[in-house]
Motif scaffolding. Structure first.
Motif, short mmCIF file in Angstrom:
data_model
loop_
_atom_site.label_atom_id
_atom_site.label_comp_id
_atom_site.label_asym_id
_atom_site.label_seq_id
_atom_site.Cartn_x
_atom_site.Cartn_y
_atom_site.Cartn_z
N LEU A 71 0.83 -1.20 0.00
CA LEU A 71 0.00 0.00 0.00
C LEU A 71 0.87 1.26 0.00
N ARG A 72 0.50 2.23 -0.82
CA ARG A 72 1.17 3.54 -0.83
C ARG A 72 0.19 4.58 -0.32
N PHE A 73 0.68 5.50 0.50
CA PHE A 73 -0.16 6.47 1.18
C PHE A 73 -0.10 7.81 0.47
N THR A 74 -1.28 8.36 0.17
CA THR A 74 -1.34 9.57 -0.64
C THR A 74 -1.61 10.83 0.17
N ALA A 75 -2.12 10.73 1.38
CA ALA A 75 -2.52 11.92 2.13
C ALA A 75 -2.07 11.79 3.58
N LEU A 76 -0.88 12.33 3.87
CA LEU A 76 -0.35 12.29 5.22
C LEU A 76 0.02 13.67 5.75
N LEU A 77 0.10 14.67 4.89
CA LEU A 77 0.59 15.97 5.34
C LEU A 77 -0.31 16.59 6.39
N HIS A 78 -1.63 16.35 6.30
CA HIS A 78 -2.52 16.99 7.27
C HIS A 78 -2.25 16.50 8.69
N HIS A 79 -1.66 15.32 8.82
CA HIS A 79 -1.25 14.87 10.15
C HIS A 79 -0.05 15.67 10.65
N VAL A 80 0.77 16.15 9.74
CA VAL A 80 1.98 16.88 10.12
C VAL A 80 1.65 18.28 10.61
N TYR A 81 0.78 19.01 9.89
CA TYR A 81 0.51 20.39 10.31
C TYR A 81 -0.64 20.48 11.31
N ASP A 82 -0.99 19.37 11.92
CA ASP A 82 -1.95 19.40 13.02
C ASP A 82 -1.36 20.20 14.18
N ILE A 83 -2.12 21.17 14.68
CA ILE A 83 -1.62 22.09 15.71
C ILE A 83 -1.22 21.34 16.97
N GLU A 84 -2.03 20.39 17.39
CA GLU A 84 -1.72 19.66 18.63
C GLU A 84 -0.47 18.79 18.47
N ARG A 85 -0.25 18.25 17.28
CA ARG A 85 0.97 17.46 17.07
C ARG A 85 2.19 18.37 17.09
N LEU A 86 2.09 19.54 16.47
CA LEU A 86 3.20 20.50 16.51
C LEU A 86 3.45 20.98 17.93
N ARG A 87 2.38 21.19 18.70
CA ARG A 87 2.53 21.64 20.08
C ARG A 87 3.25 20.56 20.90
N ALA A 88 2.84 19.32 20.72
CA ALA A 88 3.50 18.23 21.43
C ALA A 88 4.96 18.11 21.03
N ALA A 89 5.25 18.34 19.76
CA ALA A 89 6.64 18.30 19.29
C ALA A 89 7.46 19.41 19.94
N TYR A 90 6.85 20.58 20.11
CA TYR A 90 7.56 21.70 20.75
C TYR A 90 7.93 21.36 22.19
N PHE A 91 6.99 20.81 22.96
CA PHE A 91 7.28 20.51 24.36
C PHE A 91 8.16 19.29 24.51
N ALA A 92 8.33 18.52 23.45
CA ALA A 92 9.23 17.37 23.52
C ALA A 92 10.67 17.75 23.23
N LEU A 93 10.91 18.96 22.73
CA LEU A 93 12.27 19.39 22.43
C LEU A 93 13.02 19.72 23.72
N LYS A 94 14.33 19.64 23.65
CA LYS A 94 15.15 20.01 24.80
C LYS A 94 15.14 21.52 24.96
N ARG A 95 14.83 21.95 26.17
CA ARG A 95 14.68 23.38 26.41
C ARG A 95 16.00 24.14 26.33
N GLU A 96 17.10 23.49 26.66
CA GLU A 96 18.39 24.17 26.67
C GLU A 96 19.23 23.84 25.44
N ALA A 97 18.60 23.30 24.40
CA ALA A 97 19.35 22.94 23.19
C ALA A 97 19.90 24.19 22.52
N ALA A 98 21.03 24.04 21.86
CA ALA A 98 21.67 25.17 21.17
C ALA A 98 20.79 25.64 20.01
N PRO A 99 20.72 26.95 19.79
CA PRO A 99 19.90 27.47 18.69
C PRO A 99 20.56 27.22 17.34
N GLY A 100 19.75 27.28 16.29
CA GLY A 100 20.26 27.11 14.93
C GLY A 100 20.79 28.42 14.37
#
Length: 492
Positions: A71-100
């Motif tokens: 099976l090949r998946f055609t529609a996955l991007l909407h899972h990526v730009y989900d606000i709650e998923r992005l929010r969870a990703a933000y709080f999962a990052l290291k708070r003291e990590a070096a900036p880019g």
């Protein structure tokens, strides 16, 4: 990869069999169907019509991938730009990590988090998101060289983490059982246990200790995208991955873009590396040992470092020859100094004694040196000791850090050393390694004593006083991991 009728020439390996108690983790979960990116395959948009009572979005992806390996998946991007998923990703990052390269920190981005996430989600949805170059950084390696790492900007970390979460639900259904690196629910000790049990229970007489040279710097972008598209038909997600690959590295003010390699340090790099090696190595090994091996073959891979055990030397030599050709086809090469075939197993010591060749050779894997040993009852076992280079390198780091902390109070120094000992023991505290971790604790105590002695030319720190400091601050060197078979039997 396809014949003139549009059909793939890659055979489908059997699906994963049910778990059974006592089955090796490295052997029992290997067979899975392989995804194929052929034009005639059907595709499936996932997640748009989920109603009440249906499984969660990522679980639906897992179920669909598990049901149909083509099976090949055609529609996955909407899972990526989900606000709650992005929010969870933000709080999962290291708070003291070096900036880019943009200097954005976790704290500053979070001051207007909702607005920033809404803006980021909008750019992802419109296709206006742009990846920024990665800032280059280096860390020392045990062999004296420096390992290049990359520091992405914070928004790239957020999006990469969200993409990895979605794609992991898909690709975890394809990955084989003997792959352990950077996968959810799998640790280096799982790989070490599977290797030890495999070498102990199977009739292994030869071990191939192999390493791919500069893997993260040499993997080919063209092949990588083709591998991604075997399962992923959503061009928007594919373009996100291409943006990160093409963003380049900013080093000493100069932006460098390459057609090969993925920067270590990004959240997406481990998944892409596993996908690349799954296609190049894992699936090929699974098919090779079924079609060509005359005896037993045990495989354990952790990232680009892997160990293969063979019953017969002829199998080992043939495998090594064909492996070199295989990886060269995809732009890779085995490390000439870190790839070797050694005699190792329950009969290795006796065979070498008869030939007058001394003790069996050893090999290193995931920070441990593996030996052919015996239990108190005289049975063969695999003994694992801390690699000498790793222990010495860590002591050098502790020595330099203690000198920097020379004028701190004893409790402050003790708290730092306590964390060092705890981390060391929690990783290296495996059965039959008590002597090595005890020696490390003693060496750290001596370094601390030297630093306390240098703080004053008038007074000296007696060893009796030092013993009280060590008992107060340094935890004991205890084995904290069970025997490999005990834990492996529970996992499988």
């Amino acid at each position: 990869m396809m014949d003139r009728h549009g059909k793939s020439d890659r055979p489908i390996v059997p699906r994963k069999p049910p778990n059974r108690a006592g089955q090796l983790a490295a052997e029992g979960a290997e067979g899975r169907g392989r995804a194929k990116g052929n034009p005639h395959q059907h595709t499936l948009p996932i997640g748009h019509s989920a109603g009440p009572g249906r499984p969660q979005a990522l679980e639906r992806i897992r179920q669909a991938a598990r049901r149909d390996p083509t099976l090949r998946f055609t529609a996955l991007l909407h899972h990526v730009y989900d606000i709650e998923r992005l929010r969870a990703a933000y709080f999962a990052l290291k708070r003291e990590a070096a900036p880019g390269v943009d200097g954005e920190t976790w704290q500053h981005y979070g001051e207007t988090l909702d607005a920033n996430l809404q803006d980021l989600a909008g750019r992802l949805m419109r296709g206006a998101y742009r990846a920024k170059p990665v800032r280059r950084a280096y860390i020392p390696k045990t062999d004296g060289r420096r390992r290049p790492l990359g520091v992405p900007v914070l928004e790239d970390k957020l999006v990469q983490r969200a993409v990895v979460e979605v794609l992991t639900a898909l690709y975890e259904e394809d990955f084989v059982g003997f792959s352990y690196g950077f996968r959810p629910g799998r640790s280096p000790h799982d790989a070490l246990d599977a290797l030890a049990v495999g070498l102990w229970r199977q009739p292994v007489n030869w071990v191939l200790d192999a390493d791919i040279r500069d893997f993260f710097d040499t993997l080919d972008h063209g092949w990588l995208i083709r591998f991604v598209e075997h399962r992923l038909a959503d061009r928007r997600v594919v373009r996100l991955i291409q943006k990160w690959l093409r963003a380049g590295v900013l080093e000493e003010g100069t932006r460098v873009c390459r057609a090969r390699g993925t920067v270590q340090g990004g959240n997406v790099s481990p998944l892409l590396a596993n996908l690349y090696l799954h296609e190049v190595f894992d699936s090929w090994v699974h098919e090779w040992r079924q079609a060509h091996a005359q005896g037993h073959v045990v495989v354990v891979r952790y990232a680009d470092d892997f160990i293969v055990g063979f019953e017969h030397r002829v199998d080992a030599e043939r495998f090594l020859t064909e492996l070199r050709t295989r990886v060269a086809t995809y732009g890779l090469a085995l490390h000439p100094d870190k790839t070797r075939l050694i005699e190792f197993g329950r009969d290795a010591a006796e065979h070498r004694r008869r030939r007058g060749e001394g003790k069996p050779e050893t090999f290193n894997f995931l920070g441990f040196t593996h030996y052919c040993g015996k239990t108190r009852q005289g049975w063969f076992t695999v003994v694992r000791h801390t690699m000498r280079q790793r222990g010495q390198a860590k002591l050098q780091q502790v020595k330099a850090e203690l000198r920097r902390r020379m004028h701190q109070s004893v409790p402050e120094q003790g708290a730092y050393l306590r964390s060092v000992i705890l981390g060391h023991v929690r990783y290296y505290g495996v059965p039959m390694n008590t002597r090595a971790i005890s020696a490390f604790r003693l060496a750290v105590g001596r370094l601390w004593h030297e630093v306390l002695e240098r703080r004053s030319q008038r007074t000296r720190v007696s060893w009796a006083c030092m013993t009280r400091h060590l008992a107060r601050w340094l935890p004991p060197a205890r084995v904290c991991h069970p025997y490999p078979l005990a834990r492996l039997g529970v996992v499988t």
